[in-house]
Structure formats: structure tokens, C-alpha cells
Enzyme design. Structure first.
Site, PDB file in Angstrom:
ATOM      1  N   LEU A  29      49.680 -23.232  12.334  1.00  0.00           N
ATOM      2  CA  LEU A  29      48.240 -23.666  12.988  1.00  0.00           C
ATOM      3  C   LEU A  29      48.598 -25.227  13.686  1.00  0.00           C
ATOM      4  CD1 LEU A  29      45.725 -21.926  11.096  1.00  0.00           C
ATOM      5  CD2 LEU A  29      46.688 -21.150  13.029  1.00  0.00           C
ATOM      6  N   CYS A  30      49.521 -25.781  13.438  1.00  0.00           N
ATOM      7  CA  CYS A  30      49.791 -27.267  14.315  1.00  0.00           C
ATOM      8  C   CYS A  30      50.143 -27.266  15.721  1.00  0.00           C
ATOM      9  CB  CYS A  30      50.875 -27.913  13.358  1.00  0.00           C
ATOM     10  SG  CYS A  30      50.649 -28.473  11.774  1.00  0.00           S
ATOM     11  N   HIS A  31      49.500 -28.195  16.266  1.00  0.00           N
ATOM     12  CA  HIS A  31      49.647 -28.159  17.496  1.00  0.00           C
ATOM     13  C   HIS A  31      51.079 -28.872  17.866  1.00  0.00           C
ATOM     14  CE1 HIS A  31      45.252 -28.371  17.277  1.00  0.00           C
ATOM     15  NE2 HIS A  31      45.237 -27.810  18.730  1.00  0.00           N
ATOM     16  N   ASP A  47      70.054 -30.093  -0.721  1.00  0.00           N
ATOM     17  CA  ASP A  47      70.974 -29.086  -0.157  1.00  0.00           C
ATOM     18  C   ASP A  47      72.399 -29.727  -0.219  1.00  0.00           C
ATOM     19  OD1 ASP A  47      72.046 -26.527   1.059  1.00  0.00           O
ATOM     20  OD2 ASP A  47      72.301 -28.034   2.811  1.00  0.00           O
ATOM     21  N   MET A  94      50.698 -34.283   9.640  1.00  0.00           N
ATOM     22  CA  MET A  94      51.648 -33.173   9.109  1.00  0.00           C
ATOM     23  C   MET A  94      53.299 -33.302   9.447  1.00  0.00           C
ATOM     24  SD  MET A  94      49.930 -31.182   7.497  1.00  0.00           S
ATOM     25  CE  MET A  94      51.160 -30.173   7.070  1.00  0.00           C
ATOM     26  N   GLU A  95      53.291 -34.012  10.448  1.00  0.00           N
ATOM     27  CA  GLU A  95      54.734 -34.190  11.108  1.00  0.00           C
ATOM     28  C   GLU A  95      55.483 -35.341  10.116  1.00  0.00           C
ATOM     29  OE1 GLU A  95      52.816 -32.220  14.479  1.00  0.00           O
ATOM     30  OE2 GLU A  95      52.114 -33.949  13.018  1.00  0.00           O
TER      31      GLU A  95
END
Length: 159
Positions: A76-78, A129, A114-115
Site C-alpha cells: 500500500l506504499c505510494h 546473506d 517506509m523507504e
């Protein structure tokens, strides 16, 4: 006044928030987190002895790339046109960890938290990793928003 979740409509259905009425303002966010490992693993990273190459440089690039792709990962992030992304990875020999900090900036109608959080998460995952062959017990922790600026809610900083 009771706060409501913005990504749910009145019936509880998931929705992308409509930001079309919001003002375009400069928005910034800083997030941080870390990954703890065996002292020998951190020594190998710091001394550049890893067979896969420069772990911190690869993790930095991965974090920047992740910030740019956040809307592909978080439903739901733009999608945003970021004007600045930086990812810093600082080894701490005393705690046998790498502290990761991400800074994101743009001029837009929605925030960039969020970014920044995604950048930190993916940078930590990349360190894991690249080093998992020698240290499967690494622990990623304390990923959090440290500060945000801009928009209707203004400036917020973690305690």
C-alpha cells in the site's frame, strides 16, 4: 480524538491512502538498525577478507536500491521520486555489530519513512546473506524510525 488506521476503510478493507489533497512539502526520514555477529565475522568484514568482496559496500548499494523499490515490496506504499537516499554502515568492534542508518528525502505529498526503514532492513539482510556461510547465528535487531520531518504531522523524533 481516537487515531484510526489510515490503510483501512470504514468496513476494514485495505486501501491505499488518497494523498491528492495533501500539500507537496519536503519530507525526510531517518531509520536505523543493526546486525550482531561473531567477532571473527566482523573482523573479516572490516579487514576486507571476505571472498564475496566488500560486504559494507554491497549492503550500502542494496539499501539504496531497496529504498527506491519500496512500493514494489510494501503493497500500500505510494511509488515515490526520491531525491536523496544515503545508507551508512558503521562497524562496532566492542559490540561485534554493524549499525545501519538510512536517510531518505523528497518533495512529495506523502512521507518517506517506509523507504528509510526498508533501506535499513535490506542492508542488514544483505550483510547476513553475504556472511551466512561463516556465521549463521547473526541477529538483525532494533530496526526503527528515528526521525521524520515534513508533512501535516511535522517533526517527530524518537526518544
Amino acid at each position: 480524538m481516537k487515531q484510526q488506521l489510515t490503510h483501512l476503510d470504514d468496513q476494514g478493507n485495505a486501501q491505499m491512502v488518497d494523498v491528492s489533497d495533501k500539500a507537496v512539502t519536503v519530507r525526510e526520514a531517518v531509520a536505523e538498525g543493526g546486525i550482531t555477529m561473531q567477532p571473527e565475522t566482523l573482523k573479516m568484514i572490516v579487514e576486507g577478507g571476505h571472498a564475496k568482496g566488500d560486504v559494507l559496500a554491497v549492503a550500502r548499494i542494496a539499501g539504496i536500491q531497496a529504498a527506491k523499490r519500496t512500493s514494489d515490496l510494501i503493497p500500500l506504499c505510494h511509488p515515490l521520486m526520491l531525491s536523496k537516499v544515503s545508507v551508512d554502515l558503521v562497524p562496532d568492534l566492542d559490540s561485534s555489530s554493524v549499525r545501519v542508518t538510512a536517510y531518505c528525502k523528497l518533495a512529495a505529498q506523502t512521507g518517506v519513512e517506509m523507504e528509510a526503514l526498508t533501506a535499513v532492513s535490506v542492508a542488514c539482510l544483505t550483510v547476513y546473506d553475504m556472511c551466512k556461510a561463516v556465521d549463521k547465528g547473526m541477529v538483525i535487531s532494533s530496526i526503527q524510525l528515528r526521525e521524520k520531518k515534513g508533512g501535516r504531522s511535522g517533526h517527530w523524533q524518537a526518544e
